[in-house]
Motif scaffolding. Structure first.
Motif, short mmCIF file in Angstrom:
data_model
loop_
_atom_site.label_atom_id
_atom_site.label_comp_id
_atom_site.label_asym_id
_atom_site.label_seq_id
_atom_site.Cartn_x
_atom_site.Cartn_y
_atom_site.Cartn_z
N ASN A 1 0.82 -1.21 0.00
CA ASN A 1 0.00 0.00 0.00
C ASN A 1 0.86 1.26 0.00
O ASN A 1 0.72 2.15 0.83
N THR B 1 2.22 4.58 -2.17
CA THR B 1 1.94 5.51 -3.27
C THR B 1 3.20 6.28 -3.60
O THR B 1 3.89 6.78 -2.70
N ILE C 1 4.82 9.53 -5.77
CA ILE C 1 4.41 10.82 -6.35
C ILE C 1 5.66 11.53 -6.88
O ILE C 1 6.70 11.55 -6.21
N VAL D 1 0.91 10.43 -9.99
CA VAL D 1 0.62 9.63 -8.80
C VAL D 1 0.47 8.17 -9.20
O VAL D 1 -0.29 7.83 -10.10
N CYS D 2 1.23 7.32 -8.53
CA CYS D 2 1.14 5.87 -8.73
C CYS D 2 0.64 5.28 -7.42
O CYS D 2 1.39 5.14 -6.46
N PRO D 3 -0.65 4.94 -7.33
CA PRO D 3 -1.25 4.58 -6.03
C PRO D 3 -1.17 3.10 -5.67
O PRO D 3 -1.06 2.24 -6.55
N SER D 4 -1.22 2.85 -4.40
CA SER D 4 -1.50 1.53 -3.82
C SER D 4 -0.73 0.38 -4.47
O SER D 4 -1.32 -0.61 -4.91
N THR D 5 0.56 0.53 -4.53
CA THR D 5 1.38 -0.55 -5.05
C THR D 5 2.29 -1.05 -3.93
O THR D 5 2.02 -0.79 -2.75
N CYS E 1 6.56 1.69 -11.18
CA CYS E 1 5.53 2.67 -11.55
C CYS E 1 5.93 3.27 -12.88
O CYS E 1 7.07 3.73 -13.04
N ARG F 1 3.47 5.43 2.43
CA ARG F 1 2.73 4.24 2.83
C ARG F 1 1.41 4.63 3.48
O ARG F 1 1.35 5.60 4.24
N PHE G 1 -1.21 6.08 2.26
CA PHE G 1 -1.58 7.45 1.89
C PHE G 1 -3.10 7.55 1.76
O PHE G 1 -3.73 6.74 1.06
#
Length: 528
Positions: free
Chosen positions: A103, A105, A107, A118-122, A136, A150, A152
């Motif tokens: 979890n 993200t 940026i 923004v590359c979320p929830s990886t 990402c 983490r 975010f």
């Protein structure tokens, strides 16, 4: 606030920087950006980087690629968190097993983007047990310093890294890295929060001290060591006041290998202390004059003789007396020749063939000439760039060749340090002569104290744009990736001498830059 150390350098502590949180596209004009919370200037001198990063650079100290900066109020008088709300929480991942996080993200601001990517929830994974690695897409150059957040929630999260570290953040746009946040980041954070003095560069182990380097009277660069001939990295040959000649292999990270460590090329003595080099070697420079794809050393002696020592490497033994004539010695000008009036010689590629075998020469009367395709048979194709004149006669203190404009045409530039400290670069000298002039630095006191200047290929790129400097107080610096209009980042190889204090039976001896100086000493005096 936190960023990546490689985005900054020691000189940035004294420049005008600012932070614009929440930067985004202006809805009224898509070509512009807007700072919804205002712009927060970075307080002068309030940038904290680890001293080891300042000394060792982004390759050797890639696990310390983070920095803290202290902001002042915006134009409304608001401090940062009063305007934005609480910031992200600095979170360490002290054990290598903790580098696998969920979890997360990422940026960043690629290039000239007006909005964050923004590359979320990886998730992250460990790389080399020292770095966070995250996949990402689209994180192109410009994203450095962007946070790994983490958990975010759209406003804030746990900051567990910033884009940087390995390869200053990665070689590809789809994989990014961060140095591991451990006790080192906490130490630096506490330093910033408590407003402790920032770290200073500490020099490179094995390079010796300022007292030793005061005796370095000349230097030349080239790919001498057999390992450097493979990596295309620049080495340094140093002439000392006692006549010793030393070869320092380059380390591809704005520094040199010293001593003889297992698995590394060894520092090598090319000539033991001797009277010949101490008293009679006037100017040294280096290039591939004999066309063998190996670098040669050129020496202009005080009597006007000019000698080439062919194909220098770590096995070379230079002569130490006038009756020694090794097999690689080539005399290209005899004793009593006009060359006794040559005051400066800068080797480079100035429009001749593909080898680094062209010369720019400053003569005692101020005349400046160029020779292309110099070889074992002598000097060829002389071209007068300037007729005798008082400016170059009296005020051009040091000249050196380098490639600072990043062009691919292999036309070198001429670097000139003037007696008043001004630095000038004449771009693409082969094509332009001395007509395309860039003032790199205006007249100043500090650079009047530069005693040896050698541009070379000491970093990671393929250009001779890293400027080695030995200062009057013995400090040694490299300005990496210098451009035709801007000095590069400063790397301190040898720190200045210990600051003077009380001596028995005398009053305090106040320091100054009147008789000797370097950037480290100047910073100390400025802070005082």
């Amino acid at each position: 606030m936190i960023s990546a150390a490689h985005c900054l350098n020691d000189n940035d502590r004294f420049r005008n920087l600012a932070f614009a949180p929440g930067w985004k596209v202006d809805p009224k004009d898509k070509s512009k950006g807007v700072a919804p919370y205002g712009v927060f200037p970075i307080k002068p001198g309030k940038i904290w980087l680890d001293g080891r990063y300042l000394s060792q650079g982004p390759v050797k100290a890639d696990d310390l690629d983070f920095a803290f900066l202290k902001t002042g109020p915006n134009s409304k008088g608001q401090f940062l968190e009063n305007a934005t709300g609480m910031g992200n929480e600095l979170t360490t991942l002290a054990a290598s097993g903790n580098l696998n996080q969920k979890n997360v993200t990422l940026i960043g601001f690629p290039g000239s983007s007006k909005s964050p990517l923004v590359c979320p929830s990886t998730q992250t994974k460990a790389y080399d047990d020292r770095f966070l690695e995250i996949a990402c897409d689209g994180f192109a150059p410009g994203v450095s310093g962007g946070p790994f957040l983490r958990n975010f929630d759209g406003k804030r999260g746990d900051i567990i890294g910033v884009i940087g570290g390995y390869k200053t953040g990665g070689k590809f746009d789809n994989i990014s890295y961060s140095s591991q946040f451990d006790a080192d980041v906490v130490r630096l954070y506490n330093q910033a929060v408590n407003d402790y003095p920032p770290d200073q560069p500490s020099g490179i182990d094995g390079m010796g001290d300022a007292g030793m380097w005061r005796h370095a009277t000349a230097a030349a660069t080239g790919q001498f060591h057999t390992s450097s001939q493979k990596t295309k990295d620049g080495d340094l040959i140093v002439k000392w006041s006692d006549g010793e000649m030393t070869l320092y292999p380059g380390d591809q990270s704005q520094g040199f290998h010293t001593g003889c460590t297992a698995g590394q090329p060894c520092e090598t003595q090319l000539a033991k202390p001797n009277k010949l080099w101490a008293e009679y070697a006037d100017v040294i420079t280096a290039g591939d004059y004999t066309g063998s794809n190996a670098y040669d050393l050129m020496v202009k002696w005080v009597d006007g003789e000019v000698t080439i020592y062919k194909d220098i490497d770590e096995k070379t033994k230079l002569p130490t007396s006038s009756d020694e004539h090794p097999s690689n010695e080539i005399k290209v000008a005899g004793s009593g020749s006009t060359w006794k009036f040559a005051k400066g010689i800068a080797t480079g590629k100035y429009g001749g063939n593909t080898w680094t075998d062209d010369l720019v020469v400053r003569w005692a009367d101020g005349e400046v000439t160029k020779y292309t395709n110099v070889d074992g048979a002598g000097f060829h194709a002389e071209q007068q760039l300037l007729s005798p004149n008082d400016l170059w006669k009296n005020h051009a203190a040091i000249i050196a060749g380098g490639d600072f404009d990043g062009s691919v045409n292999s036309d070198f530039d001429l670097f000139v340090r003037w007696t008043d400290g001004e630095l000038t670069i004449y771009e693409d000298l082969g094509a332009n002569g001395l007509k395309k002039e860039n003032k790199l630095k205006a007249a100043n006191e500090l650079w009047t104290h530069s005693r040896v200047i050698v541009p070379g290929e000491f970093g990671g790129n393929l250009w001779e744009d890293d400027v080695f400097v030995r200062w009057s107080d013995g400090e040694v610096s490299i300005y990496g990736n210098t451009q035709a209009d801007a000095l590069g980042r400063e790397y301190q190889l040898v720190p200045p001498p210990a600051h003077l204090g009380l001596t028995p039976g005398s009053q305090r001896n106040e320091e100054s830059c009147d008789t000797e100086c370097g950037p480290g000493r100047l910073r100390h005096l400025t802070k005082s």
